[in-house]
Every structure is written in C-alpha cells, then in structure tokens.
Design a protein around this motif. Structure first.
Motif, PDB file in Angstrom:
ATOM      1  N   UNK A 161       0.903  -1.254  -0.011  1.00 20.20           N
ATOM      2  CA  UNK A 161       0.013  -0.017   0.046  1.00 20.20           C
ATOM      3  C   UNK A 161       0.550   1.242  -0.027  1.00 20.20           C
ATOM      4  N   UNK A 162       0.311   2.288  -0.801  1.00 21.15           N
ATOM      5  CA  UNK A 162       1.110   3.510  -0.579  1.00 21.15           C
ATOM      6  C   UNK A 162       0.343   4.668   0.065  1.00 21.15           C
ATOM      7  N   UNK A 163       0.620   5.353   1.092  1.00 22.62           N
ATOM      8  CA  UNK A 163      -0.142   6.055   1.995  1.00 22.62           C
ATOM      9  C   UNK A 163       0.071   7.502   1.556  1.00 22.62           C
ATOM     10  N   UNK A 164      -1.203   8.150   1.071  1.00 25.87           N
ATOM     11  CA  UNK A 164      -0.914   9.600   0.536  1.00 25.87           C
ATOM     12  C   UNK A 164      -1.520  10.270   1.557  1.00 25.87           C
ATOM     13  N   UNK A 165      -0.770  10.349   2.818  1.00 31.04           N
ATOM     14  CA  UNK A 165      -1.567  11.227   3.793  1.00 31.04           C
ATOM     15  C   UNK A 165      -1.665  12.724   3.609  1.00 31.04           C
ATOM     16  N   UNK A 166      -0.632  13.215   2.762  1.00 34.23           N
ATOM     17  CA  UNK A 166      -1.027  14.683   2.250  1.00 34.23           C
ATOM     18  C   UNK A 166      -1.061  15.088   0.841  1.00 34.23           C
ATOM     19  N   UNK A 167      -2.355  14.277   0.366  1.00 33.76           N
ATOM     20  CA  UNK A 167      -3.003  14.547  -0.883  1.00 33.76           C
ATOM     21  C   UNK A 167      -3.371  15.971  -1.407  1.00 33.76           C
ATOM     22  N   UNK A 168      -2.725  16.670  -2.273  1.00 30.81           N
ATOM     23  CA  UNK A 168      -3.220  17.820  -2.589  1.00 30.81           C
ATOM     24  C   UNK A 168      -4.712  18.088  -2.826  1.00 30.81           C
ATOM     25  N   UNK A 169      -5.312  18.905  -2.346  1.00 28.74           N
ATOM     26  CA  UNK A 169      -6.657  19.159  -2.637  1.00 28.74           C
ATOM     27  C   UNK A 169      -6.894  19.680  -4.027  1.00 28.74           C
ATOM     28  N   UNK A 170      -7.929  18.838  -4.755  1.00 22.06           N
ATOM     29  CA  UNK A 170      -8.341  19.324  -5.984  1.00 22.06           C
ATOM     30  C   UNK A 170      -9.145  20.280  -6.317  1.00 22.06           C
ATOM     31  N   UNK A 171     -10.204  20.489  -5.329  1.00 23.86           N
ATOM     32  CA  UNK A 171     -10.930  21.753  -5.579  1.00 23.86           C
ATOM     33  C   UNK A 171     -10.896  22.425  -4.443  1.00 23.86           C
ATOM     34  N   UNK A 172     -11.183  23.928  -4.585  1.00 22.56           N
ATOM     35  CA  UNK A 172     -11.104  24.797  -3.595  1.00 22.56           C
ATOM     36  C   UNK A 172     -12.679  25.207  -2.888  1.00 22.56           C
ATOM     37  N   UNK A 173     -13.375  24.449  -3.733  1.00 18.28           N
ATOM     38  CA  UNK A 173     -14.992  24.471  -3.528  1.00 18.28           C
ATOM     39  C   UNK A 173     -15.506  23.445  -4.081  1.00 18.28           C
ATOM     40  N   UNK A 174     -16.487  22.788  -3.345  1.00 16.53           N
ATOM     41  CA  UNK A 174     -17.231  21.673  -3.665  1.00 16.53           C
ATOM     42  C   UNK A 174     -18.356  21.332  -2.708  1.00 16.53           C
ATOM     43  N   UNK A 175     -19.493  20.640  -3.431  1.00 17.93           N
ATOM     44  CA  UNK A 175     -20.594  20.711  -2.724  1.00 17.93           C
ATOM     45  C   UNK A 175     -21.018  19.028  -2.836  1.00 17.93           C
ATOM     46  N   UNK A 176     -21.658  18.532  -1.591  1.00 19.03           N
ATOM     47  CA  UNK A 176     -22.274  17.260  -1.509  1.00 19.03           C
ATOM     48  C   UNK A 176     -23.697  17.084  -1.371  1.00 19.03           C
ATOM     49  N   UNK A 177     -24.591  16.365  -1.917  1.00 19.24           N
ATOM     50  CA  UNK A 177     -25.901  16.450  -1.986  1.00 19.24           C
ATOM     51  C   UNK A 177     -26.734  15.263  -1.566  1.00 19.24           C
ATOM     52  N   UNK A 178     -27.347  14.961  -0.488  1.00 22.23           N
ATOM     53  CA  UNK A 178     -27.960  13.589  -0.098  1.00 22.23           C
ATOM     54  C   UNK A 178     -29.373  13.752  -0.480  1.00 22.23           C
TER      55      UNK A 178
END
Length: 514
Positions: A38-55
C-alpha cells in the motif's frame, strides 16, 4: 480527516478509500504484508477549493458546501431544499453562489433526476456517483453527515462519476423502460390466462405454444362451451398449416374440463387487458423506433448486422447508451463498456486465489437485452456465436454460456459503433446470402427477357411458370396501367369543360400521372 490508500496491483481507475474516523484521530490496522503493498497518501493535494455534496431524498435535498477560506481553513455551509419543481431553481442558485469545482450526489432511486436536470440546466459541474463507492462508516449515518461526507470526497476528487446520457436520451430511456414494463405485464397476463384454463381442468401443454394458432382455436371453442369432440374437430381441421405432435387421444383428454362462469369472466377481463396492452405496446414501439431513427438511423442499421440483434434490441441499446456520439466519448474501450453493463466476470482474488467469478450488477435493461440477443445469436446457423456457445455449453452450462455470449455481443456492439462499420462474421458467406435473398427478383427479371426461355417450378405448390407467361402478364399489367392513366387524363378534360379545373392544373396532373 481522511486518508487515501491506492493499491499498486489494481487498475489505475480504481481507488480504494479507507476512512477511519475516531475521537483521537486516524487508526490504521494493516498487517506487514499489506503495508508493503500500500502507498499512503497522507498529504494528498486538494483538487478543488470549493465543492458541494448533496444527499437526495423523496421530499428534500440535504446540501453541504466546503469552501477554502483565505487563511486556508475550510468553511462548511449546510442547507436543506425541497424537491418540488418550484424549489429546484433556488437549489441551483444556492449552488452557483459557491462557484463549486464539483457537485456530487448519490444515484438514489429516481430521486436524483429532477435535481440533476436543474443543475445541468444551470451549467454546473454535477456528477452522479454509485452509493457503493462513497459509502460512509457505520455509526456515522445521518442526512447531514452523508452530505458532509460527499462534500469531503468531492473536494479531494476521490470519486468516479457515473455515465449519464444527455437529457433527451434520459427522458427517452424512461419511456423505453415503461415500454419494457408493459411487455412484462403482457407476459404476466398470458400466464394468468393459461392458469385460468388449468384451474378449469384443461391441459394446454399439448400445444407447443399456448397462444399459437391451434391453441387459440381450442381456447375459443372452450369459451364457447363446445364439447371436447367438437373442439377436436376444429383443431384437426387447421392442423395442416401447424405442427401438432399430440395424438387424437391426448388432445381429447386435454379438452375435458369444467370452465365455470367465474373463470370465464376472469378470462374475458384478462383478454380485454391484453388487447389494450398489445395496442399500447405496438404504438409505443413505433414511437420509440421512430425517435431513434431520427437521431441515430445509421447506428440503428449497423447494429442489426450483428447476429441476434433485431431492430427493437438495437433501439433499446441506443436508447440506454444515449446515442452513438455520447457513447464513443464515454467509453474508451470494450472492457469498460462490458464492465458498465455488468457482463464481465468478477475479479475476486485473495491470497493469489480466485474466490469467485460472479459478475457485478450493471444496467439491468441493457443486460437483459444483450442476454436475449445472445440466445438468438447462439441459434444462428454457421456463425462464430453459435460455435462459441457450443464449445462453452459443454463445460459451463446454459446460463453461464449465455452470459459469455452476451459479453461477446456487447464487444461487437462497441466496435460497430466506434468504427461506424457493419459487423462481418468470418463464418458467414455473405455472397450466398445476397444471392438467396435476391434470387426471386433476379429470376423474375430473367423471365421478362425476350431472348431467353426459362421455366420455374414452385416446389411448395407445384406451379409451373414459363418466360412467355411472365411476359404476357407483364404486358397485361402495363396495359391496365395505361388505361388507368388515360382515364385520369380524360377525367381532367371533363373537369376543364365543367369549369372545375384550370388548364395549368390539368397539365400538371397529366405530367404527374404520365
């Protein structure tokens, strides 16, 4: 907090997310062997500075937005909207205020369709994800938590969007699926009618098809209250044009029963429902095929070159995939298309041992269409599909062999649509098929030639026709056509004399008829 683990021995498109949220932080429980893989990506760069999740639910939409502030802190905003048509514009406008880089929602039943249409019309980056790929941890389940969890996944781009066709094809797919439900209802009605006769003591198993010609004659005679002997005579009077393997004694025994008035009323009511369904199905099929012909006529014709794929099956395929243009942009190779359908063998390996090959769930409407086409292709003579099916049937059985052939048909559909060329089976002699198809037309043209004398005998009726007979009949038909044209022209002259038709109109009429 989150942590992403990407396995090295899996496809690049598949990313496994292990999220362990606890009061003290993250705890990872892995053995030594797993730690090496396994490769741990503990500090993965953020892809978006704004995002929305909808349930999404039946009566409300729970939204959560994550926006990165000036100091690097994440600002979380939650809000609940209704799902009525008048409230969806407010939902879209609220999403637009955050200028999101991604908006994701789960494909919950059909509740996602109206919100998706509203966000798509607002030109917002909306994606539908499979709930199995973004499932949260047990014990942290609520509408607010689900929306926040989807927002976290959207911010980091740790999701795989599902393929969604354009709006015209989505709405056409709803119509097509309703048509398939009507066809299933018609089958249920036929099964109920057969059950009613069985309850009355009649045995329709003597017929290969309970709704064939002879079976229909027998059932109508039973409904009319005729005796078994009379029913037998009516059936035997029509047996010459049908295949009937049962003997007279078996038929006579099958026609003994007691059809009460209650059963007759049930059968009559069921038949009225069947007549309505048959009419609706016929009209809906014509509408669906005409819609696909307007948008993808070339693709519809190409798909029918594949053995086992008829016009209706090709229409279902094009409707579900959203047309050829959207299809070739969404799927890069045949393996991804087959996996989307759920026709690929399962990939379940642990400790270098395969634990099962069960295929995953896919588009059930396309899966059913391909399985029906596979069964038809397996019965097509002298094709690669038939030879492949026979070789698989010995060691896999019927059902698994059908799935394997359906997988092969799906791959052929992909290549036909991608290259925009008809399918050519290496075992089919297309020149022989063309000659067999045009044989009657070629013979008719040869018989009309003045310098050739040909005699043709119909093997079925024994009728003999010569070239002179054919030429005489052609001349007689031409004379009848000329007389009809002259009568039309004379009718036009009579109308001019009466003042009902102008000379210019009569000239155009004669020019058109001649």
């Amino acid at each position: 907090m989150y942590c992403v683990y990407q396995w090295e021995n899996v496809l690049q498109e598949v990313t496994l997310l292990y999220v362990l949220r606890a009061w003290g932080g993250l705890q990872l429980f892995l053995g030594e062997q797993e730690m090496e893989k396994v490769t741990v990506l503990a500090e993965k760069p953020v892809c978006y500075e704004s995002a929305i999740g909808c349930d999404v639910h039946d009566d409300n939409i729970v939204c959560c937005s994550l926006v990165k502030g000036d100091e690097g802190k994440w600002i979380e905003t939650r809000k609940v909207f209704g799902t009525s048509y008048g409230e969806l514009p407010d939902f879209a406008n609220w999403c637009r205020t955050f200028n999101p880089g991604a908006i994701i929602m789960e494909s919950t039943a059909d509740y996602w369709r109206s919100p998706y249409d509203a966000l798509e019309a607002a030109h917002l980056p909306i994606s539908i994800v499979n709930p199995a790929f973004v499932k949260g941890l047990a014990g942290h389940k609520s509408d607010q938590e689900d929306a926040a969890w989807l927002a976290q996944i959207a911010v980091n781009g740790a999701y795989k969007p599902s393929y969604i066709p354009t709006m015209p094809y989505r709405h056409l797919a709803v119509f097509e699926r309703n048509l398939l439900k009507q066809i299933a209802s018609l089958k249920n009605c036929k099964n109920r009618e057969t059950k009613f006769f069985i309850v009355g003591g009649f045995r329709l198993g003597v017929f290969s098809d309970p709704f064939g010609k002879l079976a229909t004659i027998a059932k109508n005679a039973i409904m009319a209250g005729k005796t078994p002997e009379e029913i037998l005579e009516e059936v035997y009077a029509q047996r010459a044009s049908s295949r009937l393997r049962a003997t007279r004694e078996e038929l006579l025994q099958a026609f003994h029963g007691n059809l009460t008035e209650k059963l007759k009323r049930a059968i009559e009511s069921n038949r009225r429902l069947m007549a309505t369904l048959e009419q609706e199905i016929k009209q809906n099929k014509e509408f669906l095929i005409s819609e696909i012909e307007q948008s993808d006529k070339r693709a519809l014709q190409l798909l029918q070159t594949i053995p086992g794929v008829d016009e209706f099956s090709a229409t279902i395929v094009l409707t579900e995939i959203g047309g050829r243009e959207n299809f070739i942009r969404a799927f890069k190779d045949d393996s991804k298309f087959s996996a989307w359908l759920g026709l690929c063998p399962g990939n379940n390996i642990s400790n270098s041992k395969r634990t099962g090959k069960k295929s995953r769930h896919g588009n059930k409407y396309l899966r059913n269409a391909f399985c029906e086409s596979a069964q038809a292709a397996a019965r097509t003579k002298n094709t690669t599909f038939q030879s492949k099916f026979r070789s698989l049937f010995v060691r896999l059985g019927y059902k698994k062999s059908v799935i394997a052939i359906a997988h092969k048909v799906a791959k052929m559909v992909f290549y036909v649509l991608k290259h925009n060329k008809p399918y050519k089976d290496p075992l089919i002699n297309y020149q022989e098929l063309s000659a067999r198809k045009n044989r009657s037309r070629w013979l008719k043209q040869l018989m009309l030639c003045e310098d050739m004398e040909i005699t043709v005998t119909n093997k079925r009726t024994g009728e003999v026709r010569t070239s002179s007979d054919a030429r005489s009949e052609a001349r007689r038909q031409q004379e009848c056509a000329n007389i009809h044209i002259l009568n039309d022209a004379q009718q036009g002259d009579d109308l001019i004399n009466k003042g009902s038709l102008s000379q210019q109109t009569n000239a155009n009429w004669k020019k058109r008829t001649l």
